[in-house]
Structures are given as C-alpha cells and as structure tokens.
Write an enzyme that holds these catalytic residues in place. Structure first.
Site, PDB file in Angstrom:
ATOM      1  N   GLY A 134       0.841  -1.188   0.000  1.00  0.00           N
ATOM      2  CA  GLY A 134       0.000   0.000   0.000  1.00  0.00           C
ATOM      3  C   GLY A 134       0.874   1.235   0.000  1.00  0.00           C
ATOM      4  O   GLY A 134       1.395   1.656  -1.030  1.00  0.00           O
ATOM      5  N   GLU A 250      -2.109  14.381  -3.176  1.00  0.00           N
ATOM      6  CA  GLU A 250      -3.167  13.491  -2.694  1.00  0.00           C
ATOM      7  C   GLU A 250      -3.458  13.736  -1.225  1.00  0.00           C
ATOM      8  O   GLU A 250      -4.628  13.764  -0.799  1.00  0.00           O
ATOM      9  CB  GLU A 250      -2.744  12.042  -2.916  1.00  0.00           C
ATOM     10  N   ARG A 251      -2.424  13.908  -0.428  1.00  0.00           N
ATOM     11  CA  ARG A 251      -2.627  14.079   1.010  1.00  0.00           C
ATOM     12  C   ARG A 251      -3.255  15.420   1.347  1.00  0.00           C
ATOM     13  O   ARG A 251      -4.043  15.525   2.287  1.00  0.00           O
ATOM     14  CB  ARG A 251      -1.287  13.856   1.720  1.00  0.00           C
ATOM     15  N   GLY A 347     -27.644  11.095  19.147  1.00  0.00           N
ATOM     16  CA  GLY A 347     -28.325   9.993  19.805  1.00  0.00           C
ATOM     17  C   GLY A 347     -28.720   8.901  18.835  1.00  0.00           C
ATOM     18  O   GLY A 347     -28.023   8.639  17.834  1.00  0.00           O
TER      19      GLY A 347
END
Length: 388
Positions: A134, A250-251, A347
């Site tokens: 990766g 990309e980051r 909730g």
C-alpha cells in the site's frame, strides 16, 4: 466561516458555485448513490462543463492553471457535501490520477486523452496499491515486461477507487526486477496508461466498503495485458519518484476532505442540538454539549488554517513534505474525533442510515487510513525532525 489571509474574492465566488451544485445535484441523490455503489458518470460531465476538473491543469493544456490555494478552496467546498463517496470519486480523478498525465505525459499522450479527462468524458484512476503493498510503494510486484512495441503487464491491484468505471488507468508496475537491484527496491518502477477494454485487464472484484459507498472500488487483475510502449508515462523506471511527488497533492486533497466534512458535521449537529428537546430544554442548554462542540470547532478551524498554509507553501515552491505529513495525520484523526462526538450528540437518530451524520461517520473513518495511514505520516514527520 472565518477565513485565512490566502482567500481572495474569486475564491468566495467559487465556493458559492460549488455549494449550489452540491445542493442541486448531490444532496438529493446521496443516499441513492450509496445504494447503487457509484457516482454517475453524468455528474462528472456536468462538473467538467463547469471547468472544475482541470483547475490545476496548465492553461496551455486546456485547464485553468489555478494555484494550489484555489484548488484547496474547491476541494474544501466540494467536501461540504454529506457524500464522501462522491467527493473521493471526483478528487481521485482530479488530484490523484490525472496529474500523472499532466506532469509526465507526452504531447501526443495529452492530445489523445487530456481534453476528455478535463471534460469528465473519460474517468481516471490510479492503480498503485496491491494486496501486499500500500503505502510501501517499493514493495509492488505487478510486472511489466518489454516485448517489442508493447509491455506485457501481469499482477493484481487492490483498493482502486474509480477502478470499475475508469476509462483510463495509470498503473504502477515494476519494469526492472527487485532482484536486479539486489532485493526490494524503489527503482525500476514505471507508470503505464492502460485504457478500459484492453485485453488482459479485468475487474477481479467490485469491493464492498464500510464507507465511501458512492464510489466504486475494485480489485484489478492484469493477465498478459499488452499495453503499447507508447503508453509509458515519463521515463521508464522513473515512476517511483512521480508517485512520491503526487502523494503530497493526494494528502492535501484528503486533508481538504477532512476539513470540509468536519465543518458539515458540526453544522448539522449544531442545528440538531438547538432543536432536540431533552431534560426540560434543548441539548444546547447542556454545558457539556456546548463546550465539547465549541472545542471541536476550534480544532477544526486550526486544522483549516494549517491546510491553507500548506497549500500556500506548495504555491511558493517550498518543500512541504514535513508539514503535509503532519496535516494528513492531524486531519485524519480529527475527522474521526469530530464525527464520533457529532453522532453521539445525535443519539439514536445518528445511528440510522437515513441520517446524513451516519453517512459522514462511515465516510470519515478511512481518512486516517487512505493516502498514507496516520502512523506512516507520523514516521515521515519523525524522519524530518532535525529539519524542524
């Protein structure tokens, strides 16, 4: 919204235009796109017609030639949507895949593909990740062997966003074996442009995900896939450095997603706690709720200012690897912190699939994983500690 010193009047106009598009084209369809598992191609064509898919493409190549700050304005505005799957479909196309063509493509390659990419007529994807590789790009095993005027491509790519519907894939493959370099190596990696329908390319699986369900994600299999040598982007064996360079873009894009989506979550939650009746009043009357919400807002605003500072550094031509790595780690974790509390304050309603906050929670989880996991980013910062 408080703004930073880098925002100009034309940026405000762009934000308003993107907000109108999201309200009209995206939000009414977000739940349906989650169910079908992809964002329709027509949506990208509409964005292409508005000139948004070529913001960072030089004017000489048919784009807008915008700077990184303008690009971040667009990314952040787009990410005010409640559909992370839609957002990542677009940003993979504009900021993670097509830049390889823009930066390394020959004049002939750009003439062949770029106008269609900018128009949204050809969807792009970048195929780097593999089952065993990766963030560690040097570990990729997909192999491209030269055979006359072609490369023969063999291997498997995993977690490829836009991989099912992409018309043009930018595939990282080893063109020089690691053994030739004495083991695992960042050398000998090249990028090939592979068109949809090329014999030997198939979608192994369409992957089902926890979030980003409005984006298609694929396992791609290459079996003796013959790719014309003319489709090589840039220099043979020089792809690793092109990949590393674009990782910064990309980051920043993923950080923009995090900042935009957290602002949306806070806005939705603020409206909800001002209306939800409980304990003789509304939730906003509870000091714990007010203080937690305002602290989260402070963190998001700080991250937002850092985001624009990183974009500005890129525009100044400064080395921003350290800061961008910090930014990616910070915003990925912050997105999950914000979404957890916003869902908590909703909730039981926030646990229901028809609730936008529930989709935002699912979509945010991957922001601390994709594009470089938090731990990988922190190691990038640690390696540069001496330069602090």
């Amino acid at each position: 919204m408080n703004d930073c010193i880098h925002i100009r009047p034309e940026h405000e106009d762009l934000r308003r235009q993107v907000a109108r598009f999201i309200a009209q084209e995206v939000e009414p369809n977000a739940a349906a796109w989650d169910t079908q598992g992809f964002t329709p191609r027509e949506v990208l064509r509409k964005m292409g017609a508005l000139g948004w898919l070529g913001l960072r493409v030089p004017e000489a190549d048919g784009g807008a030639g915008a700077d990184m700050v303008t690009n971040v304005v667009f990314q952040e505005a787009l990410s005010r949507s409640t559909s992370g799957g839609f957002v990542i479909t677009v940003l993979v196309h504009t900021d993670m895949a097509s830049p390889h063509l823009v930066h390394a493509g020959s004049a002939a390659q750009k003439q062949r593909w770029l106008s269609r990419v900018i128009a949204g007529e050809a969807i792009t994807a970048v195929a780097i990740s593999e089952p065993d590789a990766g963030s560690d790009v040097a570990a990729i095993r997909t192999r491209a062997t030269r055979d006359g005027d072609h490369f023969v491509l063999n291997g498997t790519k995993m977690f490829i966003t836009n991989g099912v519907l992409a018309d043009l894939l930018f595939v990282a493959a080893r063109t020089e074996s690691a053994a030739e370099r004495g083991g695992r190596s960042s050398h000998g990696i090249s990028i090939l442009a592979v068109e949809r329908g090329t014999p030997g390319l198939r979608v192994g699986r369409t992957l089902s995900k926890h979030g980003w369900q409005a984006s298609d994600t694929a396992e791609l299999v290459f079996e003796d896939c013959r790719v014309p040598a003319a489709n090589l982007l840039g220099q043979e064996n020089g792809g690793f450095y092109a990949i590393m360079k674009n990782f910064q873009v990309e980051r920043i894009a993923l950080a923009s997603m995090a900042v935009g989506e957290t602002q949306t979550a806070l806005d939705l939650t603020w409206r909800y706690v001002r209306e939800r009746k409980a304990f003789g009043g509304v939730l906003w009357d509870q000091q714990a709720v007010r203080q937690r919400m305002t602290m989260l807002a402070a963190k998001v605003e700080a991250a937002r200012q850092f985001l624009y500072h990183c974009a500005w550094k890129v525009d100044q031509g400064q080395n921003a690897v350290r800061e961008v790595s910090m930014l990616k780690a910070l915003t990925g974790e912050l997105a999950n912190e914000v979404m957890y509390d916003c869902q908590q304050f909703h909730g039981g309603a926030g646990y229901m699939r028809e609730s936008p906050i529930e989709r935002l929670v699912r979509d945010a989880r991957v922001l601390a994983i994709g594009g470089g996991a938090t731990e990988v980013m922190l190691e990038e910062v640690a390696k540069r500690w001496e330069a602090a």
